[in-house]
Design a protein around this motif. Structure first.
Motif, PDB file in Angstrom:
ATOM      1  N   LEU A   3      -9.125  -8.110   6.979  1.00 30.30           N
ATOM      2  CA  LEU A   3      -8.149  -7.078   6.625  1.00 30.30           C
ATOM      3  C   LEU A   3      -7.590  -7.334   5.231  1.00 30.30           C
ATOM      4  O   LEU A   3      -7.456  -6.410   4.421  1.00 30.30           O
ATOM      5  CB  LEU A   3      -7.030  -7.063   7.667  1.00 30.30           C
ATOM      6  CG  LEU A   3      -5.859  -6.122   7.395  1.00 30.30           C
ATOM      7  CD1 LEU A   3      -6.324  -4.673   7.319  1.00 30.30           C
ATOM      8  CD2 LEU A   3      -4.792  -6.285   8.478  1.00 30.30           C
ATOM      9  N   LEU A   4      -7.269  -8.585   4.927  1.00 32.77           N
ATOM     10  CA  LEU A   4      -6.791  -8.938   3.589  1.00 32.77           C
ATOM     11  C   LEU A   4      -7.857  -8.645   2.534  1.00 32.77           C
ATOM     12  O   LEU A   4      -7.554  -8.150   1.447  1.00 32.77           O
ATOM     13  CB  LEU A   4      -6.383 -10.408   3.549  1.00 32.77           C
ATOM     14  CG  LEU A   4      -5.107 -10.751   4.323  1.00 32.77           C
ATOM     15  CD1 LEU A   4      -5.031 -12.248   4.581  1.00 32.77           C
ATOM     16  CD2 LEU A   4      -3.867 -10.262   3.579  1.00 32.77           C
ATOM     17  N   GLY A   5      -9.112  -8.940   2.862  1.00 26.52           N
ATOM     18  CA  GLY A   5     -10.207  -8.622   1.946  1.00 26.52           C
ATOM     19  C   GLY A   5     -10.341  -7.127   1.720  1.00 26.52           C
ATOM     20  O   GLY A   5     -10.614  -6.675   0.602  1.00 26.52           O
ATOM     21  N   GLY A  58      -8.700 -17.835  -3.962  1.00 31.56           N
ATOM     22  CA  GLY A  58      -7.557 -17.447  -4.777  1.00 31.56           C
ATOM     23  C   GLY A  58      -6.866 -16.182  -4.340  1.00 31.56           C
ATOM     24  O   GLY A  58      -6.114 -15.575  -5.119  1.00 31.56           O
ATOM     25  N   TRP A  59      -7.055 -15.775  -3.081  1.00 28.51           N
ATOM     26  CA  TRP A  59      -6.540 -14.471  -2.650  1.00 28.51           C
ATOM     27  C   TRP A  59      -5.016 -14.377  -2.712  1.00 28.51           C
ATOM     28  O   TRP A  59      -4.473 -13.301  -2.960  1.00 28.51           O
ATOM     29  CB  TRP A  59      -7.038 -14.131  -1.251  1.00 28.51           C
ATOM     30  CG  TRP A  59      -6.401 -14.910  -0.128  1.00 28.51           C
ATOM     31  CD1 TRP A  59      -6.836 -16.080   0.411  1.00 28.51           C
ATOM     32  CD2 TRP A  59      -5.211 -14.551   0.592  1.00 28.51           C
ATOM     33  NE1 TRP A  59      -5.997 -16.481   1.418  1.00 28.51           N
ATOM     34  CE2 TRP A  59      -4.995 -15.564   1.552  1.00 28.51           C
ATOM     35  CE3 TRP A  59      -4.318 -13.486   0.528  1.00 28.51           C
ATOM     36  CZ2 TRP A  59      -3.920 -15.547   2.437  1.00 28.51           C
ATOM     37  CZ3 TRP A  59      -3.233 -13.468   1.409  1.00 28.51           C
ATOM     38  CH2 TRP A  59      -3.045 -14.480   2.349  1.00 28.51           C
ATOM     39  N   ARG A  60      -4.317 -15.480  -2.522  1.00 27.37           N
ATOM     40  CA  ARG A  60      -2.849 -15.431  -2.516  1.00 27.37           C
ATOM     41  C   ARG A  60      -2.288 -15.058  -3.891  1.00 27.37           C
ATOM     42  O   ARG A  60      -1.213 -14.475  -3.977  1.00 27.37           O
ATOM     43  CB  ARG A  60      -2.262 -16.758  -2.037  1.00 27.37           C
ATOM     44  CG  ARG A  60      -2.514 -17.013  -0.562  1.00 27.37           C
ATOM     45  CD  ARG A  60      -1.773 -18.235  -0.051  1.00 27.37           C
ATOM     46  NE  ARG A  60      -2.133 -18.529   1.315  1.00 27.37           N
ATOM     47  CZ  ARG A  60      -1.595 -17.957   2.397  1.00 27.37           C
ATOM     48  NH1 ARG A  60      -0.651 -17.046   2.239  1.00 27.37           N
ATOM     49  NH2 ARG A  60      -1.983 -18.293   3.610  1.00 27.37           N
ATOM     50  N   GLU A  61      -2.982 -15.412  -4.939  1.00 30.00           N
ATOM     51  CA  GLU A  61      -2.568 -15.018  -6.288  1.00 30.00           C
ATOM     52  C   GLU A  61      -3.157 -13.664  -6.662  1.00 30.00           C
ATOM     53  O   GLU A  61      -2.517 -12.853  -7.345  1.00 30.00           O
ATOM     54  CB  GLU A  61      -3.016 -16.059  -7.320  1.00 30.00           C
ATOM     55  CG  GLU A  61      -2.385 -17.435  -7.162  1.00 30.00           C
ATOM     56  CD  GLU A  61      -2.943 -18.235  -5.994  1.00 30.00           C
ATOM     57  OE1 GLU A  61      -4.166 -18.128  -5.724  1.00 30.00           O
ATOM     58  OE2 GLU A  61      -2.167 -18.969  -5.348  1.00 30.00           O
ATOM     59  N   GLU A  62      -4.382 -13.409  -6.208  1.00 30.27           N
ATOM     60  CA  GLU A  62      -5.097 -12.195  -6.599  1.00 30.27           C
ATOM     61  C   GLU A  62      -4.505 -10.936  -5.970  1.00 30.27           C
ATOM     62  O   GLU A  62      -4.340  -9.906  -6.642  1.00 30.27           O
ATOM     63  CB  GLU A  62      -6.573 -12.319  -6.218  1.00 30.27           C
ATOM     64  CG  GLU A  62      -7.423 -11.164  -6.703  1.00 30.27           C
ATOM     65  CD  GLU A  62      -8.880 -11.298  -6.266  1.00 30.27           C
ATOM     66  OE1 GLU A  62      -9.663 -10.420  -6.662  1.00 30.27           O
ATOM     67  OE2 GLU A  62      -9.223 -12.251  -5.524  1.00 30.27           O
ATOM     68  N   LEU A  63      -4.161 -10.989  -4.686  1.00 31.85           N
ATOM     69  CA  LEU A  63      -3.691  -9.780  -4.003  1.00 31.85           C
ATOM     70  C   LEU A  63      -2.406  -9.221  -4.616  1.00 31.85           C
ATOM     71  O   LEU A  63      -2.344  -8.016  -4.907  1.00 31.85           O
ATOM     72  CB  LEU A  63      -3.525 -10.041  -2.506  1.00 31.85           C
ATOM     73  CG  LEU A  63      -3.131  -8.825  -1.663  1.00 31.85           C
ATOM     74  CD1 LEU A  63      -4.158  -7.701  -1.787  1.00 31.85           C
ATOM     75  CD2 LEU A  63      -2.957  -9.221  -0.197  1.00 31.85           C
ATOM     76  N   PRO A  64      -1.367 -10.035  -4.864  1.00 34.86           N
ATOM     77  CA  PRO A  64      -0.175  -9.457  -5.513  1.00 34.86           C
ATOM     78  C   PRO A  64      -0.468  -8.863  -6.887  1.00 34.86           C
ATOM     79  O   PRO A  64       0.080  -7.810  -7.247  1.00 34.86           O
ATOM     80  CB  PRO A  64       0.779 -10.657  -5.632  1.00 34.86           C
ATOM     81  CG  PRO A  64       0.325 -11.618  -4.603  1.00 34.86           C
ATOM     82  CD  PRO A  64      -1.157 -11.435  -4.498  1.00 34.86           C
TER      83      PRO A  64
END
Length: 198
Positions: free
Chosen positions: A41-43, A78-84
């Protein structure tokens, strides 16, 4: 200068807050989206944010041509930095009134800019609910984005009434006096009472 139809910033900030509340233990957990764990879902949120950012800019190409069901989305390290960062860029792109005019493309489908804006509002509201439910977080969407999402889903259900109503799955009946979020969730083909199995 004309104002944009809807500022997506308040809703993208809510989704960012929800994502910050996702622990490593949640990533493999089920979500209300069939066959998608929380990490998928995050992806999906990452991918749709890039696609609709580019749709707003009329920057058509690989990101706007790819249909969402071609692969199971996933996240990288790196999704925690990329998503915002991507959600901020999405909101900024839709602050341009030109994003809401003319034609654009998303998911390989050509559509008017105003319709694309309604679609992305729906995606952010409903997937925000999905993420909150999957991870046990409280959720109160931005009221303007919720109204836009509900209007889009209601119109789609009315158009498809002979085929079960929903564009993301058969409509789940919800009482007309239920909260607007529950009604939007039902129109999206989800059960507003969904909870992860213990």
């Amino acid at each position: 200068m004309t104002e944009p139809i809807l500022d997506l910033g308040p809703q993208t900030r809510i989704v960012v807050r929800l994502a910050q509340g996702v622990g490593e233990e949640h990533l493999a957990a089920p979500t209300p989206c069939p066959d998608l764990a929380t990490r998928h879902l995050l992806g999906h949120l990452l991918g749709l944010s890039v696609a609709f950012r580019d749709a707003a800019r009329k920057n058509l190409g690989a990101t706007t041509d790819t249909r969402p069901n071609t692969t199971v989305p996933d996240i990288g390290p790196g999704w925690r930095e990329e998503l915002p960062r991507v959600l901020d860029a999405l909101a900024e792109a839709w602050r341009d009134p030109a994003a809401w005019t003319g034609m654009t493309r998303a998911g390989g489908v050509d559509l008017p800019g105003g319709v694309a804006g309604a679609v992305v509002a729906d995606e952010l509201v409903v997937h925000g609910w999905d993420l909150a439910r999957a991870t046990g977080q409280a959720y109160e969407p931005d009221p303007a984005a919720l109204r836009a999402a509900h209007g889009f889903l209601r119109a789609a259900a009315d158009r498809n009434a002979g085929q079960g109503g929903g564009i993301f799955g058969p409509v789940v009946p919800v009482p007309e006096d239920a909260p607007l979020l529950d009604r939007a969730v039902g129109l999206s083909g989800r059960d507003p009472h969904w909870r992860p199995r213990p």
